[in-house]
Design a protein around this motif. Structure first.
Motif, PDB file in Angstrom:
ATOM      1  N   HIS A   1      77.985  -7.954 102.215  1.00  0.00           N
ATOM      2  CA  HIS A   1      77.305  -7.350 101.074  1.00  0.00           C
ATOM      3  C   HIS A   1      76.854  -8.523 100.195  1.00  0.00           C
ATOM      4  CE1 HIS A   1      77.679  -4.207  97.561  1.00  0.00           C
ATOM      5  NE2 HIS A   1      76.498  -4.779  97.601  1.00  0.00           N
ATOM      6  N   THR A   2      75.571  -8.582  99.902  1.00  0.00           N
ATOM      7  CA  THR A   2      75.029  -9.717  99.143  1.00  0.00           C
ATOM      8  C   THR A   2      74.156  -9.244  97.980  1.00  0.00           C
ATOM      9  OG1 THR A   2      75.047 -11.156 101.079  1.00  0.00           O
ATOM     10  CG2 THR A   2      73.502 -11.753  99.331  1.00  0.00           C
ATOM     11  N   THR A   3      74.329  -9.880  96.827  1.00  0.00           N
ATOM     12  CA  THR A   3      73.466  -9.614  95.670  1.00  0.00           C
ATOM     13  C   THR A   3      72.791 -10.920  95.289  1.00  0.00           C
ATOM     14  OG1 THR A   3      74.965  -7.906  94.859  1.00  0.00           O
ATOM     15  CG2 THR A   3      73.412  -8.828  93.252  1.00  0.00           C
ATOM     16  N   ILE A   4      71.494 -10.846  94.996  1.00  0.00           N
ATOM     17  CA  ILE A   4      70.791 -12.039  94.517  1.00  0.00           C
ATOM     18  C   ILE A   4      69.914 -11.660  93.320  1.00  0.00           C
ATOM     19  CG2 ILE A   4      68.810 -11.845  96.124  1.00  0.00           C
ATOM     20  CD1 ILE A   4      69.058 -15.008  96.291  1.00  0.00           C
ATOM     21  N   GLU A   5      69.888 -12.562  92.349  1.00  0.00           N
ATOM     22  CA  GLU A   5      69.027 -12.342  91.183  1.00  0.00           C
ATOM     23  C   GLU A   5      68.259 -13.621  90.883  1.00  0.00           C
ATOM     24  OE1 GLU A   5      69.314 -10.295  86.848  1.00  0.00           O
ATOM     25  OE2 GLU A   5      70.898 -11.741  87.294  1.00  0.00           O
ATOM     26  N   PHE A   6      66.962 -13.474  90.647  1.00  0.00           N
ATOM     27  CA  PHE A   6      66.132 -14.605  90.215  1.00  0.00           C
ATOM     28  C   PHE A   6      65.862 -14.415  88.729  1.00  0.00           C
ATOM     29  CE2 PHE A   6      65.454 -14.179  94.694  1.00  0.00           C
ATOM     30  CZ  PHE A   6      65.324 -15.484  95.150  1.00  0.00           C
ATOM     31  N   SER A   7      66.104 -15.454  87.942  1.00  0.00           N
ATOM     32  CA  SER A   7      65.869 -15.315  86.496  1.00  0.00           C
ATOM     33  C   SER A   7      65.620 -16.680  85.859  1.00  0.00           C
ATOM     34  CB  SER A   7      67.107 -14.658  85.859  1.00  0.00           C
ATOM     35  OG  SER A   7      67.076 -14.863  84.464  1.00  0.00           O
ATOM     36  N   ASP A   8      64.751 -16.687  84.857  1.00  0.00           N
ATOM     37  CA  ASP A   8      64.484 -17.928  84.127  1.00  0.00           C
ATOM     38  C   ASP A   8      65.695 -18.334  83.288  1.00  0.00           C
ATOM     39  OD1 ASP A   8      61.962 -18.219  85.192  1.00  0.00           O
ATOM     40  OD2 ASP A   8      61.034 -16.940  83.656  1.00  0.00           O
ATOM     41  N   ASN A   9      66.633 -17.415  83.130  1.00  0.00           N
ATOM     42  CA  ASN A   9      67.856 -17.747  82.374  1.00  0.00           C
ATOM     43  C   ASN A   9      68.792 -18.670  83.154  1.00  0.00           C
ATOM     44  OD1 ASN A   9      67.044 -16.135  80.312  1.00  0.00           O
ATOM     45  ND2 ASN A   9      68.074 -14.301  81.131  1.00  0.00           N
ATOM     46  N   TYR A  10      68.613 -18.720  84.478  1.00  0.00           N
ATOM     47  CA  TYR A  10      69.485 -19.597  85.266  1.00  0.00           C
ATOM     48  C   TYR A  10      68.924 -21.024  85.256  1.00  0.00           C
ATOM     49  CZ  TYR A  10      71.524 -15.253  87.068  1.00  0.00           C
ATOM     50  OH  TYR A  10      72.133 -14.028  87.176  1.00  0.00           O
ATOM     51  N   GLN A  11      69.815 -21.979  85.020  1.00  0.00           N
ATOM     52  CA  GLN A  11      69.394 -23.395  84.969  1.00  0.00           C
ATOM     53  C   GLN A  11      69.348 -24.021  86.363  1.00  0.00           C
ATOM     54  OE1 GLN A  11      68.533 -24.633  81.947  1.00  0.00           O
ATOM     55  NE2 GLN A  11      68.969 -22.526  81.293  1.00  0.00           N
ATOM     56  N   GLU A  12      70.155 -23.446  87.279  1.00  0.00           N
ATOM     57  CA  GLU A  12      70.182 -23.995  88.645  1.00  0.00           C
ATOM     58  C   GLU A  12      70.476 -22.882  89.647  1.00  0.00           C
ATOM     59  OE1 GLU A  12      73.405 -26.749  88.977  1.00  0.00           O
ATOM     60  OE2 GLU A  12      74.838 -25.357  88.106  1.00  0.00           O
ATOM     61  N   ASP A  13      70.213 -23.164  90.929  1.00  0.00           N
ATOM     62  CA  ASP A  13      70.518 -22.209  91.999  1.00  0.00           C
ATOM     63  C   ASP A  13      72.018 -22.246  92.257  1.00  0.00           C
ATOM     64  OD1 ASP A  13      67.795 -21.690  92.396  1.00  0.00           O
ATOM     65  OD2 ASP A  13      67.591 -23.312  93.876  1.00  0.00           O
ATOM     66  N   THR A  14      72.649 -21.069  92.335  1.00  0.00           N
ATOM     67  CA  THR A  14      74.078 -21.041  92.669  1.00  0.00           C
ATOM     68  C   THR A  14      74.345 -19.958  93.706  1.00  0.00           C
ATOM     69  OG1 THR A  14      74.554 -19.519  90.850  1.00  0.00           O
ATOM     70  CG2 THR A  14      74.933 -21.878  90.422  1.00  0.00           C
ATOM     71  N   ALA A  15      75.298 -20.231  94.590  1.00  0.00           N
ATOM     72  CA  ALA A  15      75.666 -19.255  95.623  1.00  0.00           C
ATOM     73  C   ALA A  15      77.177 -19.244  95.782  1.00  0.00           C
ATOM     74  CB  ALA A  15      74.995 -19.622  96.939  1.00  0.00           C
ATOM     75  N   ASN A  16      77.710 -18.042  95.940  1.00  0.00           N
ATOM     76  CA  ASN A  16      79.147 -17.866  96.034  1.00  0.00           C
ATOM     77  C   ASN A  16      79.454 -16.931  97.200  1.00  0.00           C
ATOM     78  OD1 ASN A  16      81.712 -16.432  95.424  1.00  0.00           O
ATOM     79  ND2 ASN A  16      81.700 -17.750  93.607  1.00  0.00           N
ATOM     80  N   LEU A  17      80.333 -17.368  98.114  1.00  0.00           N
ATOM     81  CA  LEU A  17      80.732 -16.516  99.247  1.00  0.00           C
ATOM     82  C   LEU A  17      82.234 -16.287  99.199  1.00  0.00           C
ATOM     83  CD1 LEU A  17      80.383 -15.111 102.044  1.00  0.00           C
ATOM     84  CD2 LEU A  17      80.535 -17.355 103.094  1.00  0.00           C
ATOM     85  N   ASP A  18      82.628 -15.043  99.109  1.00  0.00           N
ATOM     86  CA  ASP A  18      84.055 -14.676  99.058  1.00  0.00           C
ATOM     87  C   ASP A  18      84.825 -15.498  98.016  1.00  0.00           C
ATOM     88  OD1 ASP A  18      83.759 -12.727 100.997  1.00  0.00           O
ATOM     89  OD2 ASP A  18      84.243 -14.074 102.651  1.00  0.00           O
ATOM     90  N   GLY A  19      84.196 -15.728  96.877  1.00  0.00           N
ATOM     91  CA  GLY A  19      84.886 -16.411  95.773  1.00  0.00           C
ATOM     92  C   GLY A  19      84.738 -17.924  95.767  1.00  0.00           C
ATOM     93  N   ALA A  20      84.147 -18.498  96.829  1.00  0.00           N
ATOM     94  CA  ALA A  20      83.995 -19.957  96.870  1.00  0.00           C
ATOM     95  C   ALA A  20      82.535 -20.346  96.595  1.00  0.00           C
ATOM     96  CB  ALA A  20      84.419 -20.487  98.236  1.00  0.00           C
ATOM     97  N   VAL A  21      82.354 -21.375  95.764  1.00  0.00           N
ATOM     98  CA  VAL A  21      81.005 -21.859  95.459  1.00  0.00           C
ATOM     99  C   VAL A  21      80.480 -22.614  96.687  1.00  0.00           C
ATOM    100  CG1 VAL A  21      79.671 -23.404  93.965  1.00  0.00           C
ATOM    101  CG2 VAL A  21      81.545 -22.035  93.000  1.00  0.00           C
ATOM    102  N   LEU A  22      79.258 -22.312  97.104  1.00  0.00           N
ATOM    103  CA  LEU A  22      78.702 -22.967  98.294  1.00  0.00           C
ATOM    104  C   LEU A  22      77.945 -24.237  97.910  1.00  0.00           C
ATOM    105  CD1 LEU A  22      77.449 -19.877 100.330  1.00  0.00           C
ATOM    106  CD2 LEU A  22      79.632 -21.085 100.506  1.00  0.00           C
ATOM    107  N   VAL A  23      78.252 -25.308  98.622  1.00  0.00           N
ATOM    108  CA  VAL A  23      77.599 -26.601  98.379  1.00  0.00           C
ATOM    109  C   VAL A  23      77.249 -27.231  99.732  1.00  0.00           C
ATOM    110  CG1 VAL A  23      78.734 -27.116  96.165  1.00  0.00           C
ATOM    111  CG2 VAL A  23      79.862 -27.767  98.314  1.00  0.00           C
ATOM    112  N   GLY A  24      76.561 -28.377  99.678  1.00  0.00           N
ATOM    113  CA  GLY A  24      76.281 -29.158 100.893  1.00  0.00           C
ATOM    114  C   GLY A  24      75.519 -28.375 101.940  1.00  0.00           C
TER     115      GLY A  24
END
Ligand code: DP6
Length: 335
Positions: free
Chosen positions: A51-74
């Motif tokens: 189940h995935t939710t995504i929102e695009f907004s000018d209020n966000y300063q950077e792209d962020t992604a989180n899977l099962d509570g962990a921030v995704l990087v690299g």
């Protein structure tokens, strides 16, 4: 500009193993056509879905992604951007995004979490950006995150035409979930992370002397199995899937360096298949890039097969599955 989607994972009957070496490897154009069943887990808590939710907004300063509570990087974040960036460009949107995703099964346990993950991401992103795409078009973008995700856009039984470019490599439904009577039971022997990701394996396939043979046979088998699915020829479907799985593992084991995904329990399960069949229950196995074994059976045999598999030493859990419906947009948001 917010949307959510639920997508199901899939199990390949004809495997994708190795990318075409004539194209940019980032496009995930496969060496051969492949065929799969999209899975819906029949237990109360595991439906094998993301189940995935995504929102695009000018209020966000950077792209962020989180899977099962962990921030995704690299590398994990790079794969997400490979799907989102071309869509953002297509929609002519500059806004940053926030993405949150939840699997209802262990990530990377050989249960193909990337197929449901990138399918859900592609569907949610297209909808959040207000793009009007067909399922086939969405399948192309899911492919950029993970090849097998191209197939998870559709429910039931699915054919991924390898194509020869980004525009021509996408999956189509062979038939819906109620049009071919086949279930599967997953015998779990190990729930840890994969030792070598499929991504690495795809780049090694060409080093096996059996690679060309596997590719050629897989092309033929993909067409044969599609015909067998459409004519309800269960034995032919099962036998072809089993054979194709062995070809893929032969390539894995003979690559440089070799990839051995089986554990002793995997081999025990393979051997038990013959015994189970002799006892009168018709079933066929397949194995992905991990030690767990999927068994295909007719729906009425699911419970009996599950009981038989649970008695085999080393099997820690079984998950029965049926063909899932299409992956789709849902109203419930995760944030
Ligand atoms: C063995 O590249 O789709 O499952 O690396 O997890 O994204 P990830 O997988 P992917 O490779 C799938 C390989 C396979 C066979 C198949 O599903 O066709």
């Amino acid at each position: 500009m917010k949307a959510s989607a639920i997508a199901h994972s899939n199990i390949a009957l004809i495997k994708y193993w190795g990318r075409s070496r004539n194209h940019d490897p980032n496009l995930n154009i496969p060496s051969n056509d492949s065929v799969s069943m999209t899975k819906y887990g029949l237990t109360d808590d595991i439906h094998l879905q993301t189940h995935t939710t995504i929102e695009f907004s000018d209020n966000y300063q950077e792209d962020t992604a989180n899977l099962d509570g962990a921030v995704l990087v690299g590398r994990n974040m790079d794969r997400i951007l490979r799907v989102i960036d071309p869509l953002r460009k297509y929609a002519d949107v500059d806004a940053k995004f926030k993405m949150m995703s939840k699997n209802d099964f262990p990530t990377q346990a050989g249960l193909a979490s990337s197929s449901s993950g990138f399918a859900a991401l592609a569907i949610a992103t297209v909808n959040a950006l207000g793009i009007h795409f067909t399922k086939e078009e969405i399948s192309k973008y899911a492919r950029l995150g993970s090849g097998s995700a191209a197939r998870s856009i559709h429910g039931g039984f699915v054919y991924w035409n390898k194509g020869s470019s980004h525009e021509t490599s996408f999956a189509q439904q062979i038939c819906g979930p109620n049009e071919f009577d086949m279930n599967a039971v997953i015998a779990i022997v190990h729930e840890g992370k994969k030792e070598v990701t499929s991504d690495v394996g795809h780049n090694l396939a060409h080093t096996s002397p059996f690679d060309a043979v596997r590719i050629q046979r897989s092309e033929e088998q993909a067409k044969e199995i599609k015909k067998a699915i459409l004519s309800d020829a269960f034995a032919k479907v099962g036998e072809t899937a089993e054979e194709n799985c062995k070809y893929m593992h032969a390539v894995m084991m003979t690559s440089t360096p070799p990839l051995y995904y089986w554990s002793p329990e995997t081999l025990r399960l393979i051997r038990s298949t013959q015994k189970i069949r002799k006892e009168g229950l018709e079933c066929y196995f397949t194995i992905d890039a991990g030690p767990n074994v999927h068994y295909f059976c007719r729906p009425e045999d699911t419970l009996e097969l599950q009981k038989m598999l649970e008695k085999i030493e080393g099997v820690s859990k079984t998950i029965p599955v049926k063909p899932a419906r299409d992956s789709q947009v849902v109203k419930k948001h995760l944030f």
